[in-house]
Write a protein that holds these residues in place. Structure first.
Motif, PDB file in Angstrom:
ATOM      1  N   LEU A 224       0.854  -1.189   0.000  1.00 54.94           N
ATOM      2  CA  LEU A 224       0.000   0.000   0.000  1.00 54.94           C
ATOM      3  C   LEU A 224       0.889   1.238   0.000  1.00 54.94           C
ATOM      4  CD1 LEU A 224      -2.653  -0.986   2.719  1.00 54.94           C
ATOM      5  CD2 LEU A 224      -3.044  -0.853   0.253  1.00 54.94           C
ATOM      6  N   GLY A 225       0.455   2.276  -0.692  1.00 49.19           N
ATOM      7  CA  GLY A 225       1.179   3.543  -0.680  1.00 49.19           C
ATOM      8  C   GLY A 225       2.577   3.443  -1.229  1.00 49.19           C
ATOM      9  N   LYS A 226       2.754   2.702  -2.297  1.00 45.54           N
ATOM     10  CA  LYS A 226       4.080   2.542  -2.888  1.00 45.54           C
ATOM     11  C   LYS A 226       4.664   3.903  -3.277  1.00 45.54           C
ATOM     12  CE  LYS A 226       6.472   0.103  -6.625  1.00 45.54           C
ATOM     13  NZ  LYS A 226       6.312  -0.768  -7.819  1.00 45.54           N
ATOM     14  N   ASN A 227       5.952   4.094  -3.007  1.00 44.77           N
ATOM     15  CA  ASN A 227       6.678   5.331  -3.311  1.00 44.77           C
ATOM     16  C   ASN A 227       6.133   6.534  -2.540  1.00 44.77           C
ATOM     17  OD1 ASN A 227       8.312   3.952  -5.174  1.00 44.77           O
ATOM     18  ND2 ASN A 227       6.813   4.272  -6.824  1.00 44.77           N
ATOM     19  N   THR A 228       5.558   6.279  -1.370  1.00 43.85           N
ATOM     20  CA  THR A 228       5.088   7.369  -0.497  1.00 43.85           C
ATOM     21  C   THR A 228       5.729   7.189   0.877  1.00 43.85           C
ATOM     22  OG1 THR A 228       3.169   6.203   0.387  1.00 43.85           O
ATOM     23  CG2 THR A 228       2.878   7.372  -1.709  1.00 43.85           C
ATOM     24  N   LEU A 229       5.598   8.224   1.710  1.00 41.80           N
ATOM     25  CA  LEU A 229       6.165   8.160   3.052  1.00 41.80           C
ATOM     26  C   LEU A 229       5.410   7.174   3.946  1.00 41.80           C
ATOM     27  CD1 LEU A 229       6.859  11.949   3.736  1.00 41.80           C
ATOM     28  CD2 LEU A 229       8.516  10.168   3.162  1.00 41.80           C
ATOM     29  N   LEU A 230       4.176   6.872   3.585  1.00 41.00           N
ATOM     30  CA  LEU A 230       3.358   5.979   4.392  1.00 41.00           C
ATOM     31  C   LEU A 230       3.212   4.617   3.733  1.00 41.00           C
ATOM     32  CD1 LEU A 230       0.530   8.475   5.440  1.00 41.00           C
ATOM     33  CD2 LEU A 230       2.571   7.829   6.720  1.00 41.00           C
ATOM     34  N   GLY A 231       4.207   4.221   2.961  1.00 34.13           N
ATOM     35  CA  GLY A 231       4.144   2.941   2.266  1.00 34.13           C
ATOM     36  C   GLY A 231       4.199   1.764   3.230  1.00 34.13           C
ATOM     37  N   PHE A 248       5.461  -7.173   7.972  1.00 29.46           N
ATOM     38  CA  PHE A 248       5.197  -5.869   7.356  1.00 29.46           C
ATOM     39  C   PHE A 248       6.414  -4.971   7.509  1.00 29.46           C
ATOM     40  CE2 PHE A 248       0.927  -7.404   8.172  1.00 29.46           C
ATOM     41  CZ  PHE A 248       0.215  -6.982   7.058  1.00 29.46           C
ATOM     42  N   GLY A 249       6.529  -3.990   6.603  1.00 27.86           N
ATOM     43  CA  GLY A 249       7.605  -3.017   6.687  1.00 27.86           C
ATOM     44  C   GLY A 249       7.377  -1.862   5.757  1.00 27.86           C
ATOM     45  N   GLU A 250       8.116  -0.772   6.005  1.00 28.35           N
ATOM     46  CA  GLU A 250       7.962   0.413   5.167  1.00 28.35           C
ATOM     47  C   GLU A 250       8.600   0.231   3.797  1.00 28.35           C
ATOM     48  OE1 GLU A 250      11.694   2.999   6.914  1.00 28.35           O
ATOM     49  OE2 GLU A 250       9.773   3.028   7.971  1.00 28.35           O
ATOM     50  N   ASN A 251       9.445  -0.787   3.655  1.00 26.12           N
ATOM     51  CA  ASN A 251       9.971  -1.162   2.348  1.00 26.12           C
ATOM     52  C   ASN A 251      10.107  -2.684   2.310  1.00 26.12           C
ATOM     53  OD1 ASN A 251      12.581  -1.840   3.538  1.00 26.12           O
ATOM     54  ND2 ASN A 251      12.948   0.374   3.634  1.00 26.12           N
TER      55      ASN A 251
END
Length: 303
Positions: A224-231, A248-251
């Motif tokens: 979700l939210g790929k290439n965003t700060l809240l990905g 889960f992770g931010e990247n």
């Protein structure tokens, strides 16, 4: 209200005159050391030999201090008819090692040896043992050169108490003491955090190879939210067409790392829904397992 008023008055006094120096309880007129020693055993519901229990509270520094006092008044060769707790502490440490290792091996059958070693180190650490010693009420009973006692003195005392209980009531009661007061320090503790795995990916690969599950591979399940700060990325680890774990992770890299850790927790049966430690485990069960070669070989004397 009375306690609040006393506390406020104490703070005002410290602001005016500096911090209050803690005085040993033994300096008060109503102090009866023999009665306090007896009461200590009664509070724990244990039957101690009075002489041995008294010895468990005598630190080597106290004997050295008393010998120096006698030399200061002209006694060239001071003789004190008391023994310090070194021998009792040594016996208590030996009993702790035997019981804790056996207890952990029974409770965590899938956990690797290095993980067991990390939990063992946590339980016998100065921080854990001094915490237990303080909350048993040993502060004013300990006879040492320093007051309040140092952390090392607290640790040595609780080990000596185990040794004293062994000498007074036998091995069974000593093991029950270790189970009830030391092993219970694992309550509400995430044991996975106690073992810092240097290379979790490599470890997972070795485990999968041993279990003939094939090579584990990460797969992106969702994002979700790929290439965003809240990905947010959701990654699963698969082997032999089975999902071993997910994270889960931010990247993707962080999510993969969390998925690997989750896979290891699942294989070790130490995930969030793991069976809690049995703090009522019969001591006889642990004692019988001490005779097994697999447990006897798990000695950590050279940690």
């Amino acid at each position: 209200p009375t306690l609040l008023a006393i506390k406020a008055k104490k703070k005002r006094g410290e602001r005016m005159n500096g911090p209050t120096i803690a005085n040993p309880r033994s300096e008060y007129n109503d102090w009866n050391y023999d009665a306090e020693i007896y009461s200590f055993g009664v509070r724990l519901h244990e039957k101690f030999n009075h002489t041995i229990l008294t010895q468990a509270f005598i630190d080597r520094s106290y004997i050295v201090q008393e010998e120096m006092k006698q030399r200061a008044v002209g006694v060239e060769d001071p003789v004190l008819n008391i023994q310090d707790n070194s021998s009792l502490a040594s016996k208590g440490e030996e009993l702790m090692t035997e019981f804790i290792i056996s207890y952990l091996n029974i409770s965590l059958t899938k956990f690797p040896r290095d993980g067991i070693k990390s939990i063992y180190k946590h339980l016998i650490s100065n921080q854990t043992l001094s915490y237990v010693s303080k909350h048993l009420g040993t502060k004013d009973l300990i006879m040492s050169a320093d007051y309040p006692p140092t952390e090392e003195v607290y640790v040595r005392t609780v080990k000596a108490l185990i040794g004293a209980l062994f000498e007074s009531s036998g091995e069974l009661r000593a093991y029950e003491f270790i189970r009830d007061f030391i092993c219970t320090q694992l309550n509400q503790v995430d044991i996975n955090e106690l073992w810092k795995i240097e290379n979790p990916v490599e470890l997972l690969q070795e485990l999968c190879q041993d279990k003939k599950l094939g090579e584990p591979e990460p797969r992106l399940i969702g994002q979700l939210g790929k290439n965003t700060l809240l990905g947010a990325h959701y990654v699963g680890i698969y082997a032999n067409k089975k999902c071993l774990g997910s994270g889960f992770g931010e990247n993707v890299e962080i999510a993969t790392e969390e998925a690997v850790k989750d896979s290891l927790r699942t294989m070790f049966k130490t995930n969030a829904n793991m069976k809690p430690f049995d703090f009522r485990m019969p001591v006889e069960k642990v004692m019988s397992s001490l005779k097994k070669p697999s447990i006897a070989a798990a000695s950590f004397d050279k940690i």
